[in-house]
Motif scaffolding. Structure first.
Motif, PDB file in Angstrom:
ATOM      1  N   ASP A  51       0.822  -1.202   0.000  1.00 38.14           N
ATOM      2  CA  ASP A  51       0.000   0.000   0.000  1.00 38.14           C
ATOM      3  C   ASP A  51       0.861   1.259   0.000  1.00 38.14           C
ATOM      4  O   ASP A  51       0.575   2.221  -0.709  1.00 38.14           O
ATOM      5  N   ASP A  52       1.924   1.253   0.801  1.00 40.87           N
ATOM      6  CA  ASP A  52       2.834   2.403   0.848  1.00 40.87           C
ATOM      7  C   ASP A  52       3.530   2.598  -0.494  1.00 40.87           C
ATOM      8  O   ASP A  52       3.691   3.731  -0.954  1.00 40.87           O
ATOM      9  N   ILE A  53       3.942   1.515  -1.118  1.00 37.31           N
ATOM     10  CA  ILE A  53       4.606   1.607  -2.424  1.00 37.31           C
ATOM     11  C   ILE A  53       3.629   2.127  -3.473  1.00 37.31           C
ATOM     12  O   ILE A  53       3.969   3.023  -4.258  1.00 37.31           O
ATOM     13  N   ALA A  54       2.427   1.602  -3.488  1.00 37.57           N
ATOM     14  CA  ALA A  54       1.425   2.048  -4.455  1.00 37.57           C
ATOM     15  C   ALA A  54       1.094   3.523  -4.241  1.00 37.57           C
ATOM     16  O   ALA A  54       0.973   4.283  -5.213  1.00 37.57           O
ATOM     17  N   GLU A  55       0.965   3.938  -3.002  1.00 35.94           N
ATOM     18  CA  GLU A  55       0.675   5.340  -2.707  1.00 35.94           C
ATOM     19  C   GLU A  55       1.826   6.235  -3.165  1.00 35.94           C
ATOM     20  O   GLU A  55       1.612   7.295  -3.745  1.00 35.94           O
TER      21      GLU A  55
END
Length: 83
Positions: free
Chosen positions: A5-9
């Motif tokens: 999720d952090d990478i996608a964000e």
């Protein structure tokens, strides 16, 4: 999966910022071209062939002109629609 999720964000923020940077820069270049009646030709290479200090200054000037153009345009449209 908090890591994904952090990478996608982060990727979405990067793409959004990159898109906004391009829109503001090229809008600024076009506005300068129009205001100078064609004397200042748009630079499509982001001043990459200039010295580093000139590169930063000229790119920032074009970015801010493009940003202000869009702020005023959106403000004008909103005022027109609300009145």
């Amino acid at each position: 999966m908090p890591v994904l999720d952090d990478i996608a964000e982060g990727v979405l923020k990067l793409l959004f910022r990159f898109f906004i940077e391009i829109v503001f820069f090229y809008t600024g270049e076009f506005v300068l071209y129009v205001v100078t009646f064609g004397w200042k030709k748009p630079r499509w290479d982001y001043y990459a062939n200039e010295k580093p200090l000139r590169f930063v200054i000229r790119t920032e000037i074009s970015w801010w002109i493009g940003f202000l153009f869009w702020v005023f345009l959106i403000g004008w449209i909103v005022r027109t629609l609300l009145s």
